[in-house]
Write a protein that holds these residues in place. Structure first.
Motif, PDB file in Angstrom:
ATOM      1  N   TYR A  93       0.275  -6.269   5.427  1.00 38.60           N
ATOM      2  CA  TYR A  93       1.494  -5.548   5.075  1.00 38.60           C
ATOM      3  C   TYR A  93       1.618  -4.296   5.930  1.00 38.60           C
ATOM      4  N   SER A  94       2.843  -3.781   5.997  1.00 40.13           N
ATOM      5  CA  SER A  94       3.083  -2.586   6.794  1.00 40.13           C
ATOM      6  C   SER A  94       4.201  -1.766   6.162  1.00 40.13           C
ATOM      7  N   ARG A  95       3.842  -0.595   5.626  1.00 45.04           N
ATOM      8  CA  ARG A  95       4.803   0.397   5.130  1.00 45.04           C
ATOM      9  C   ARG A  95       4.049   1.698   4.938  1.00 45.04           C
ATOM     10  N   ALA A  96       4.633   2.768   5.349  1.00 39.66           N
ATOM     11  CA  ALA A  96       3.929   4.053   5.354  1.00 39.66           C
ATOM     12  C   ALA A  96       3.444   4.467   3.967  1.00 39.66           C
ATOM     13  N   ASN A  97       4.258   4.215   2.950  1.00 41.05           N
ATOM     14  CA  ASN A  97       3.892   4.687   1.607  1.00 41.05           C
ATOM     15  C   ASN A  97       3.369   3.577   0.696  1.00 41.05           C
ATOM     16  N   SER A  98       2.899   2.478   1.273  1.00 42.25           N
ATOM     17  CA  SER A  98       2.309   1.422   0.454  1.00 42.25           C
ATOM     18  C   SER A  98       0.956   1.867  -0.092  1.00 42.25           C
ATOM     19  N   SER A  99       0.673   1.441  -1.319  1.00 43.89           N
ATOM     20  CA  SER A  99      -0.607   1.789  -1.941  1.00 43.89           C
ATOM     21  C   SER A  99      -1.579   0.616  -1.947  1.00 43.89           C
ATOM     22  N   GLY A 100      -1.165  -0.526  -1.415  1.00 45.95           N
ATOM     23  CA  GLY A 100      -2.042  -1.680  -1.371  1.00 45.95           C
ATOM     24  C   GLY A 100      -1.284  -2.943  -1.028  1.00 45.95           C
ATOM     25  N   SER A 101      -1.994  -4.047  -1.002  1.00 43.63           N
ATOM     26  CA  SER A 101      -1.386  -5.333  -0.664  1.00 43.63           C
ATOM     27  C   SER A 101      -0.881  -6.037  -1.920  1.00 43.63           C
ATOM     28  N   LEU A 102       0.089  -6.913  -1.725  1.00 43.20           N
ATOM     29  CA  LEU A 102       0.594  -7.710  -2.841  1.00 43.20           C
ATOM     30  C   LEU A 102      -0.487  -8.679  -3.321  1.00 43.20           C
ATOM     31  N   GLU A 103      -1.315  -9.155  -2.417  1.00 42.60           N
ATOM     32  CA  GLU A 103      -2.412 -10.052  -2.787  1.00 42.60           C
ATOM     33  C   GLU A 103      -3.338  -9.384  -3.805  1.00 42.60           C
ATOM     34  N   ASP A 104      -3.768  -8.161  -3.516  1.00 46.38           N
ATOM     35  CA  ASP A 104      -4.649  -7.445  -4.439  1.00 46.38           C
ATOM     36  C   ASP A 104      -3.941  -7.130  -5.752  1.00 46.38           C
ATOM     37  N   TYR A 105      -2.656  -6.826  -5.652  1.00 48.93           N
ATOM     38  CA  TYR A 105      -1.847  -6.542  -6.844  1.00 48.93           C
ATOM     39  C   TYR A 105      -1.817  -7.758  -7.766  1.00 48.93           C
ATOM     40  N   PHE A 106      -1.647  -8.933  -7.176  1.00 49.38           N
ATOM     41  CA  PHE A 106      -1.647 -10.168  -7.956  1.00 49.38           C
ATOM     42  C   PHE A 106      -3.026 -10.461  -8.534  1.00 49.38           C
ATOM     43  N   LYS A 107      -4.073 -10.216  -7.760  1.00 47.43           N
ATOM     44  CA  LYS A 107      -5.428 -10.497  -8.227  1.00 47.43           C
ATOM     45  C   LYS A 107      -5.795  -9.627  -9.427  1.00 47.43           C
ATOM     46  N   LYS A 108      -5.364  -8.384  -9.413  1.00 41.99           N
ATOM     47  CA  LYS A 108      -5.657  -7.474 -10.519  1.00 41.99           C
ATOM     48  C   LYS A 108      -5.053  -7.975 -11.824  1.00 41.99           C
ATOM     49  N   GLN A 109      -3.899  -8.648 -11.730  1.00 45.51           N
ATOM     50  CA  GLN A 109      -3.206  -9.100 -12.931  1.00 45.51           C
ATOM     51  C   GLN A 109      -3.238 -10.623 -13.076  1.00 45.51           C
ATOM     52  N   ASN A 110      -4.010 -11.278 -12.212  1.00 45.88           N
ATOM     53  CA  ASN A 110      -4.209 -12.727 -12.275  1.00 45.88           C
ATOM     54  C   ASN A 110      -2.892 -13.496 -12.254  1.00 45.88           C
ATOM     55  N   LEU A 111      -2.014 -13.091 -11.353  1.00 44.76           N
ATOM     56  CA  LEU A 111      -0.713 -13.760 -11.205  1.00 44.76           C
ATOM     57  C   LEU A 111      -0.866 -14.914 -10.210  1.00 44.76           C
ATOM     58  N   ILE A 112      -0.569 -16.114 -10.663  1.00 44.99           N
ATOM     59  CA  ILE A 112      -0.719 -17.297  -9.819  1.00 44.99           C
ATOM     60  C   ILE A 112       0.490 -17.426  -8.898  1.00 44.99           C
ATOM     61  N   CYS A 113       0.203 -17.615  -7.623  1.00 47.29           N
ATOM     62  CA  CYS A 113       1.256 -17.733  -6.619  1.00 47.29           C
ATOM     63  C   CYS A 113       0.945 -18.900  -5.694  1.00 47.29           C
ATOM     64  N   ILE A 114       1.975 -19.678  -5.379  1.00 43.43           N
ATOM     65  CA  ILE A 114       1.813 -20.720  -4.364  1.00 43.43           C
ATOM     66  C   ILE A 114       2.815 -20.469  -3.252  1.00 43.43           C
ATOM     67  N   SER A 115       2.352 -20.638  -2.024  1.00 41.00           N
ATOM     68  CA  SER A 115       3.194 -20.427  -0.851  1.00 41.00           C
ATOM     69  C   SER A 115       3.269 -21.714  -0.033  1.00 41.00           C
ATOM     70  N   ASP A 116       3.897 -21.607   1.132  1.00 37.17           N
ATOM     71  CA  ASP A 116       4.065 -22.753   2.029  1.00 37.17           C
ATOM     72  C   ASP A 116       4.837 -23.886   1.347  1.00 37.17           C
ATOM     73  N   VAL A 117       5.716 -23.504   0.435  1.00 35.71           N
ATOM     74  CA  VAL A 117       6.595 -24.465  -0.242  1.00 35.71           C
ATOM     75  C   VAL A 117       7.928 -24.501   0.495  1.00 35.71           C
ATOM     76  N   ASP A 118       8.553 -25.656   0.569  1.00 37.36           N
ATOM     77  CA  ASP A 118       9.890 -25.774   1.159  1.00 37.36           C
ATOM     78  C   ASP A 118      10.889 -25.196   0.157  1.00 37.36           C
ATOM     79  N   THR A 119      11.024 -23.862   0.178  1.00 36.01           N
ATOM     80  CA  THR A 119      11.855 -23.198  -0.840  1.00 36.01           C
ATOM     81  C   THR A 119      13.338 -23.498  -0.670  1.00 36.01           C
ATOM     82  N   ARG A 120      13.785 -23.813   0.533  1.00 36.12           N
ATOM     83  CA  ARG A 120      15.194 -24.199   0.711  1.00 36.12           C
ATOM     84  C   ARG A 120      15.487 -25.488  -0.052  1.00 36.12           C
ATOM     85  N   ALA A 121      14.601 -26.459   0.093  1.00 34.28           N
ATOM     86  CA  ALA A 121      14.784 -27.729  -0.616  1.00 34.28           C
ATOM     87  C   ALA A 121      14.655 -27.518  -2.118  1.00 34.28           C
TER      88      ALA A 121
END
Length: 370
Positions: A93-121
Protein backbone atom coordinates in the motif's frame (compact mmCIF):
# COMPACT_ATOMS: atom_id res chain seq x y z
CA UNK A 1 5.34 -15.36 -2.84
CA UNK A 2 1.78 -14.59 -1.71
CA UNK A 3 0.62 -14.37 -5.28
CA UNK A 4 1.89 -17.86 -6.20
CA UNK A 5 1.18 -19.87 -3.03
CA UNK A 6 -2.23 -18.66 -1.93
CA UNK A 7 -4.97 -21.18 -1.17
CA UNK A 8 -7.80 -21.64 -3.66
CA UNK A 9 -11.12 -20.15 -2.53
CA UNK A 10 -14.78 -20.58 -3.44
CA UNK A 11 -17.78 -18.30 -3.67
CA UNK A 12 -21.04 -20.28 -3.76
CA UNK A 13 -24.36 -18.53 -4.39
CA UNK A 14 -27.62 -19.92 -3.02
CA UNK A 15 -28.81 -20.82 -6.51
CA UNK A 16 -25.81 -23.11 -6.92
CA UNK A 17 -23.64 -20.82 -9.04
CA UNK A 18 -19.93 -21.05 -8.22
CA UNK A 19 -17.10 -18.54 -8.66
CA UNK A 20 -13.49 -19.36 -7.90
CA UNK A 21 -10.72 -17.21 -6.50
CA UNK A 22 -7.82 -17.18 -4.07
CA UNK A 23 -7.60 -16.61 -0.32
CA UNK A 24 -5.61 -13.63 0.92
CA UNK A 25 -4.39 -15.83 3.77
CA UNK A 26 -7.19 -15.99 6.34
CA UNK A 27 -8.73 -19.45 6.55
CA UNK A 28 -12.41 -19.98 7.20
CA UNK A 29 -15.95 -19.93 5.88
CA UNK A 30 -18.42 -17.07 6.13
CA UNK A 31 -22.02 -16.44 5.07
CA UNK A 32 -24.18 -13.46 4.15
CA UNK A 33 -26.22 -11.79 1.47
CA UNK A 34 -23.97 -11.04 -1.48
CA UNK A 35 -24.10 -7.45 -2.73
CA UNK A 36 -21.82 -5.08 -4.62
CA UNK A 37 -20.62 -1.52 -4.10
CA UNK A 38 -19.57 0.63 -7.05
CA UNK A 39 -17.47 3.14 -5.09
CA UNK A 40 -13.98 3.77 -6.45
CA UNK A 41 -12.66 4.84 -3.04
CA UNK A 42 -13.68 4.64 0.61
CA UNK A 43 -13.37 0.90 1.11
CA UNK A 44 -12.54 1.23 4.81
CA UNK A 45 -15.65 3.33 5.42
CA UNK A 46 -17.69 0.70 3.57
CA UNK A 47 -16.25 -2.23 5.52
CA UNK A 48 -16.98 -0.55 8.88
CA UNK A 49 -20.47 0.74 8.03
CA UNK A 50 -22.98 -1.05 10.33
CA UNK A 51 -25.56 -0.98 7.53
CA UNK A 52 -23.52 -3.70 5.82
CA UNK A 53 -23.74 -6.13 8.72
CA UNK A 54 -24.60 -9.62 7.48
CA UNK A 55 -23.50 -8.98 3.89
CA UNK A 56 -20.70 -10.31 1.73
CA UNK A 57 -19.35 -7.32 -0.15
CA UNK A 58 -18.26 -7.50 -3.78
CA UNK A 59 -16.01 -4.57 -4.68
CA UNK A 60 -16.40 -3.46 -8.29
CA UNK A 61 -13.24 -1.35 -8.13
CA UNK A 62 -10.34 -3.36 -9.53
CA UNK A 63 -7.90 -2.64 -6.68
CA UNK A 64 -8.69 -2.98 -2.97
CA UNK A 65 -6.11 -2.25 -0.29
CA UNK A 66 -3.84 -0.04 -2.40
CA UNK A 67 -3.93 2.88 0.06
CA UNK A 68 -3.92 0.83 3.27
CA UNK A 69 -5.98 1.83 6.28
CA UNK A 70 -6.20 4.77 8.63
CA UNK A 71 -7.62 4.71 12.15
CA UNK A 72 -9.75 7.78 11.40
CA UNK A 73 -11.41 6.35 8.29
CA UNK A 74 -13.94 4.21 10.14
CA UNK A 75 -17.69 4.44 10.66
CA UNK A 76 -17.74 2.06 13.66
CA UNK A 77 -15.30 0.31 15.97
CA UNK A 78 -15.01 -2.85 13.88
CA UNK A 79 -15.46 -4.38 10.45
CA UNK A 80 -19.15 -5.00 9.79
CA UNK A 81 -19.23 -6.90 6.51
CA UNK A 82 -19.30 -10.71 6.67
CA UNK A 83 -16.66 -11.13 3.98
CA UNK A 84 -15.08 -9.50 0.94
CA UNK A 85 -14.84 -10.54 -2.70
CA UNK A 86 -12.54 -8.54 -4.97
CA UNK A 87 -10.51 -8.73 -8.17
CA UNK A 88 -7.06 -7.52 -7.08
CA UNK A 89 -6.08 -7.39 -3.41
CA UNK A 90 -3.14 -5.09 -2.77
CA UNK A 91 -0.81 -6.48 -0.12
CA UNK A 92 1.43 -3.44 -0.63
CA UNK A 93 0.00 0.00 0.00
CA UNK A 94 1.01 3.61 -0.45
CA UNK A 95 -0.43 6.65 1.38
CA UNK A 96 1.34 9.15 3.57
CA UNK A 97 -1.07 8.90 6.49
CA UNK A 98 -1.77 5.16 6.39
CA UNK A 99 -1.43 3.35 9.70
CA UNK A 100 -1.08 -0.13 8.23
CA UNK A 101 -2.06 -2.57 5.52
CA UNK A 102 -5.56 -3.80 4.77
CA UNK A 103 -4.22 -7.36 5.04
CA UNK A 104 -3.17 -6.83 8.67
CA UNK A 105 -6.43 -5.01 9.37
CA UNK A 106 -8.37 -8.03 8.15
CA UNK A 107 -6.18 -10.47 10.08
CA UNK A 108 -6.76 -8.62 13.34
CA UNK A 109 -10.52 -9.02 12.91
CA UNK A 110 -10.44 -12.38 11.09
CA UNK A 111 -12.28 -11.04 8.04
CA UNK A 112 -12.32 -13.62 5.25
CA UNK A 113 -11.50 -12.23 1.82
CA UNK A 114 -11.14 -13.88 -1.56
CA UNK A 115 -9.51 -12.19 -4.53
CA UNK A 116 -8.73 -13.00 -8.16
CA UNK A 117 -12.47 -13.41 -8.77
CA UNK A 118 -14.02 -12.34 -12.08
CA UNK A 119 -15.97 -9.56 -10.36
CA UNK A 120 -17.36 -8.19 -13.64
CA UNK A 121 -19.03 -11.52 -14.36
CA UNK A 122 -20.15 -11.83 -10.73
CA UNK A 123 -21.71 -8.36 -10.58
CA UNK A 124 -23.43 -8.94 -13.92
CA UNK A 125 -24.86 -12.17 -12.56
CA UNK A 126 -26.14 -10.51 -9.39
CA UNK A 127 -27.66 -7.65 -11.40
CA UNK A 128 -29.55 -10.15 -13.55
CA UNK A 129 -30.56 -12.57 -10.80
CA UNK A 130 -30.88 -10.35 -7.73
CA UNK A 131 -29.26 -10.26 -4.32
CA UNK A 132 -29.08 -13.67 -2.66
CA UNK A 133 -27.35 -15.49 0.14
CA UNK A 134 -23.85 -16.75 -0.47
CA UNK A 135 -20.87 -18.35 1.21
CA UNK A 136 -17.18 -17.75 0.70
CA UNK A 137 -14.75 -20.40 1.87
CA UNK A 138 -10.97 -20.55 2.01
CA UNK A 139 -10.48 -23.64 4.19
CA UNK A 140 -11.06 -26.42 1.69
CA UNK A 141 -14.68 -27.35 2.45
CA UNK A 142 -16.40 -29.32 -0.30
CA UNK A 143 -19.16 -27.87 -2.47
CA UNK A 144 -21.70 -30.31 -1.00
CA UNK A 145 -20.75 -29.32 2.53
CA UNK A 146 -21.01 -25.61 1.69
CA UNK A 147 -24.43 -26.11 0.08
CA UNK A 148 -25.71 -27.83 3.19
CA UNK A 149 -24.44 -25.03 5.45
CA UNK A 150 -25.71 -22.26 3.15
CA UNK A 151 -29.22 -23.71 3.10
CA UNK A 152 -29.49 -22.97 6.83
CA UNK A 153 -28.70 -19.24 6.52
CA UNK A 154 -31.82 -17.03 6.94
CA UNK A 155 -32.84 -14.66 4.16
CA UNK A 156 -32.39 -10.91 4.63
CA UNK A 157 -36.11 -10.30 4.14
CA UNK A 158 -37.72 -10.37 7.58
CA UNK A 159 -34.34 -10.36 9.33
CA UNK A 160 -33.86 -8.00 12.29
CA UNK A 161 -30.19 -6.99 12.52
CA UNK A 162 -30.21 -3.64 14.31
CA UNK A 163 -29.82 -5.43 17.65
CA UNK A 164 -26.52 -6.90 16.40
CA UNK A 165 -24.86 -3.53 15.80
CA UNK A 166 -26.56 -1.10 18.19
CA UNK A 167 -24.79 0.21 21.27
CA UNK A 168 -25.47 -1.74 24.47
CA UNK A 169 -25.55 1.38 26.65
CA UNK A 170 -26.24 5.08 26.03
CA UNK A 171 -23.28 7.36 25.34
CA UNK A 172 -22.69 11.03 24.58
CA UNK A 173 -21.09 12.86 21.65
CA UNK A 174 -20.27 16.57 21.46
CA UNK A 175 -19.98 19.33 24.03
CA UNK A 176 -22.36 19.25 26.96
CA UNK A 177 -22.67 23.05 26.71
CA UNK A 178 -23.86 22.89 23.07
CA UNK A 179 -26.96 24.82 22.09
CA UNK A 180 -29.03 21.84 20.97
CA UNK A 181 -29.63 18.42 22.50
CA UNK A 182 -30.33 15.50 20.17
CA UNK A 183 -31.64 12.06 21.16
CA UNK A 184 -30.36 9.58 18.57
CA UNK A 185 -31.72 6.06 18.23
CA UNK A 186 -28.85 3.77 17.27
CA UNK A 187 -30.01 1.23 14.70
CA UNK A 188 -26.47 1.04 13.31
CA UNK A 189 -25.37 4.66 13.41
CA UNK A 190 -22.28 5.89 11.53
CA UNK A 191 -19.68 7.96 13.34
CA UNK A 192 -19.67 10.69 10.71
CA UNK A 193 -23.38 11.34 11.27
CA UNK A 194 -22.58 12.12 14.89
CA UNK A 195 -19.66 14.32 13.83
CA UNK A 196 -21.94 16.30 11.51
CA UNK A 197 -24.45 16.90 14.29
CA UNK A 198 -21.75 17.77 16.85
CA UNK A 199 -20.13 20.37 14.61
CA UNK A 200 -23.53 22.03 14.29
CA UNK A 201 -23.52 22.82 18.01
CA UNK A 202 -25.36 19.67 19.09
CA UNK A 203 -24.89 17.52 22.18
CA UNK A 204 -26.04 14.03 21.26
CA UNK A 205 -27.11 11.18 23.49
CA UNK A 206 -27.05 7.91 21.56
CA UNK A 207 -29.55 5.32 22.75
CA UNK A 208 -29.68 1.52 22.16
CA UNK A 209 -32.14 0.21 19.60
CA UNK A 210 -34.50 -1.17 22.28
CA UNK A 211 -34.85 2.10 24.18
CA UNK A 212 -38.34 3.47 24.81
CA UNK A 213 -39.58 6.88 23.73
CA UNK A 214 -40.00 7.82 27.37
CA UNK A 215 -36.34 7.09 28.10
CA UNK A 216 -35.26 9.22 25.17
CA UNK A 217 -37.65 12.02 26.11
CA UNK A 218 -36.22 12.07 29.65
CA UNK A 219 -33.02 13.50 28.12
CA UNK A 220 -35.17 16.54 27.28
CA UNK A 221 -33.92 16.70 23.69
CA UNK A 222 -34.63 19.50 21.23
CA UNK A 223 -34.84 16.95 18.43
CA UNK A 224 -34.76 13.23 17.63
CA UNK A 225 -32.63 11.37 15.11
CA UNK A 226 -33.36 7.88 13.73
CA UNK A 227 -30.22 6.30 12.32
CA UNK A 228 -29.22 4.08 9.46
CA UNK A 229 -28.70 0.36 10.03
CA UNK A 230 -28.83 -3.14 8.55
CA UNK A 231 -31.62 -5.60 7.86
CA UNK A 232 -35.35 -5.42 7.25
CA UNK A 233 -37.19 -2.48 8.88
CA UNK A 234 -40.43 -4.45 9.33
CA UNK A 235 -39.38 -6.35 12.49
CA UNK A 236 -38.28 -3.14 14.27
CA UNK A 237 -41.49 -2.84 16.28
CA UNK A 238 -39.86 -0.87 19.08
CA UNK A 239 -38.31 1.69 16.75
CA UNK A 240 -41.58 2.06 14.85
CA UNK A 241 -43.41 2.66 18.14
CA UNK A 242 -40.85 5.31 19.10
CA UNK A 243 -41.37 7.00 15.72
CA UNK A 244 -45.13 7.01 16.22
CA UNK A 245 -44.78 8.68 19.62
CA UNK A 246 -42.32 11.24 18.27
CA UNK A 247 -44.82 12.16 15.57
CA UNK A 248 -47.73 12.15 18.02
CA UNK A 249 -45.88 14.67 20.18
CA UNK A 250 -44.78 16.68 17.11
CA UNK A 251 -41.12 16.50 18.11
CA UNK A 252 -38.60 17.49 15.42
CA UNK A 253 -37.20 14.32 13.85
CA UNK A 254 -34.74 13.47 11.09
CA UNK A 255 -34.25 9.95 9.71
CA UNK A 256 -31.53 8.52 7.49
CA UNK A 257 -31.73 5.23 5.54
CA UNK A 258 -33.22 2.64 7.96
CA UNK A 259 -34.53 5.55 10.04
CA UNK A 260 -36.26 6.83 6.90
CA UNK A 261 -37.92 3.47 6.42
CA UNK A 262 -38.99 3.32 10.09
CA UNK A 263 -40.68 6.72 9.74
CA UNK A 264 -42.53 5.46 6.66
CA UNK A 265 -43.74 2.36 8.52
CA UNK A 266 -44.84 4.56 11.43
CA UNK A 267 -47.10 6.32 8.94
CA UNK A 268 -48.50 3.08 7.57
CA UNK A 269 -46.37 3.18 4.39
CA UNK A 270 -44.99 -0.29 3.56
CA UNK A 271 -41.40 -1.06 2.60
CA UNK A 272 -40.13 -3.78 0.29
CA UNK A 273 -36.93 -5.65 -0.46
CA UNK A 274 -35.28 -4.41 -3.62
CA UNK A 275 -34.03 -6.72 -6.36
CA UNK A 276 -30.47 -5.49 -5.87
CA UNK A 277 -30.48 -2.37 -3.75
CA UNK A 278 -28.39 0.78 -4.09
CA UNK A 279 -24.77 0.70 -2.95
CA UNK A 280 -22.25 3.24 -4.17
CA UNK A 281 -21.08 6.85 -3.98
CA UNK A 282 -22.34 8.23 -7.30
CA UNK A 283 -26.11 7.77 -7.14
CA UNK A 284 -27.99 10.69 -8.72
CA UNK A 285 -30.91 12.09 -6.73
CA UNK A 286 -33.34 14.85 -7.65
CA UNK A 287 -34.58 17.23 -4.97
CA UNK A 288 -38.10 17.72 -6.29
CA UNK A 289 -38.67 20.70 -3.99
CA UNK A 290 -35.73 22.76 -5.32
CA UNK A 291 -35.28 21.10 -8.70
CA UNK A 292 -31.59 20.54 -7.99
CA UNK A 293 -29.69 17.29 -8.46
CA UNK A 294 -27.41 15.70 -5.90
CA UNK A 295 -24.64 13.11 -6.14
CA UNK A 296 -25.26 10.81 -3.18
CA UNK A 297 -23.83 7.89 -1.26
CA UNK A 298 -26.31 5.06 -0.84
CA UNK A 299 -26.39 1.72 0.93
CA UNK A 300 -29.75 0.02 1.25
CA UNK A 301 -31.49 -3.14 0.15
CA UNK A 302 -35.00 -2.05 1.18
CA UNK A 303 -37.06 0.90 0.00
CA UNK A 304 -40.27 2.79 0.76
CA UNK A 305 -43.29 2.03 -1.42
CA UNK A 306 -43.67 5.06 -3.69
CA UNK A 307 -47.28 4.40 -4.74
CA UNK A 308 -48.49 4.21 -1.14
CA UNK A 309 -46.50 7.31 -0.19
CA UNK A 310 -47.99 9.35 -3.02
CA UNK A 311 -51.49 8.45 -1.83
CA UNK A 312 -50.82 9.48 1.79
CA UNK A 313 -52.51 12.79 2.60
CA UNK A 314 -49.92 13.93 5.15
CA UNK A 315 -46.71 12.92 3.34
CA UNK A 316 -44.92 14.16 0.27
CA UNK A 317 -41.89 13.00 -1.69
CA UNK A 318 -38.95 15.39 -1.49
CA UNK A 319 -36.28 13.38 -3.32
CA UNK A 320 -36.30 10.78 -6.08
CA UNK A 321 -33.57 8.45 -7.31
CA UNK A 322 -33.02 9.52 -10.90
CA UNK A 323 -31.96 6.08 -12.16
CA UNK A 324 -35.04 4.11 -11.11
CA UNK A 325 -37.54 6.59 -9.64
CA UNK A 326 -37.48 5.08 -6.14
CA UNK A 327 -38.19 7.26 -3.11
CA UNK A 328 -35.02 8.96 -1.86
CA UNK A 329 -36.61 11.38 0.60
CA UNK A 330 -39.91 12.44 2.15
CA UNK A 331 -41.41 14.87 4.63
CA UNK A 332 -44.64 15.27 6.55
CA UNK A 333 -46.86 18.21 5.70
CA UNK A 334 -48.31 18.51 9.18
CA UNK A 335 -45.33 17.47 11.35
CA UNK A 336 -41.73 18.54 11.89
CA UNK A 337 -40.46 15.37 10.25
CA UNK A 338 -38.31 14.59 7.22
CA UNK A 339 -36.02 11.78 6.10
CA UNK A 340 -33.80 10.59 3.27
CA UNK A 341 -32.83 7.18 1.94
CA UNK A 342 -29.22 8.17 1.28
CA UNK A 343 -26.22 9.27 3.37
CA UNK A 344 -25.53 13.04 3.44
CA UNK A 345 -22.68 12.55 5.93
CA UNK A 346 -20.71 10.49 3.39
CA UNK A 347 -20.13 13.62 1.26
CA UNK A 348 -19.67 12.09 -2.21
CA UNK A 349 -20.75 15.38 -3.86
CA UNK A 350 -18.82 16.28 -1.70
CA UNK A 351 -21.23 18.76 -0.10
CA UNK A 352 -24.36 18.30 -2.21
CA UNK A 353 -26.44 16.93 0.67
CA UNK A 354 -24.90 18.54 3.77
CA UNK A 355 -27.77 21.04 3.85
CA UNK A 356 -29.97 18.30 5.31
CA UNK A 357 -28.21 18.56 8.66
CA UNK A 358 -28.67 22.34 8.54
CA UNK A 359 -32.32 21.80 7.71
CA UNK A 360 -32.69 19.64 10.81
CA UNK A 361 -31.20 22.39 12.97
CA UNK A 362 -33.46 24.99 11.38
CA UNK A 363 -36.48 22.78 12.12
CA UNK A 364 -35.39 22.59 15.76
CA UNK A 365 -34.92 26.35 15.91
CA UNK A 366 -38.44 26.90 14.59
CA UNK A 367 -39.83 24.78 17.42
CA UNK A 368 -37.70 26.43 20.11
CA UNK A 369 -38.88 29.90 19.07
CA UNK A 370 -42.59 28.98 19.03
Amino acid sequence: MKYTTRQKAILLLSDGTIFYGKSIGIEGTTFGEVCFNTGMTGYQEIFTDPSYFGQIMVATNAHIGNYGVNEEDVESDQIMISGLVCKNFSFNYSRANSSGSLEDYFKKQNLICISDVDTRALVSYIRDNGAMNAVISTDGKSIDELKELLAKVPNMEGLELASKVSTKAPYFVGEETATYKIAALDLGIKKNILRNLAKRDCYIKVFPFDTTYEEMKAFNPDGFFLSNGPGDPDPLFGAIEIAKKILSNDDPVFGICLGHQVLALANGIPTYKMFNGHRGINHPVMNVITGKGEITSQNHGFAVNREALEKHADLEITHLHINDGTVAGMRMKNKNCFSVQYHPEASPGPHDSSYLFDQFIENIKSCVTK
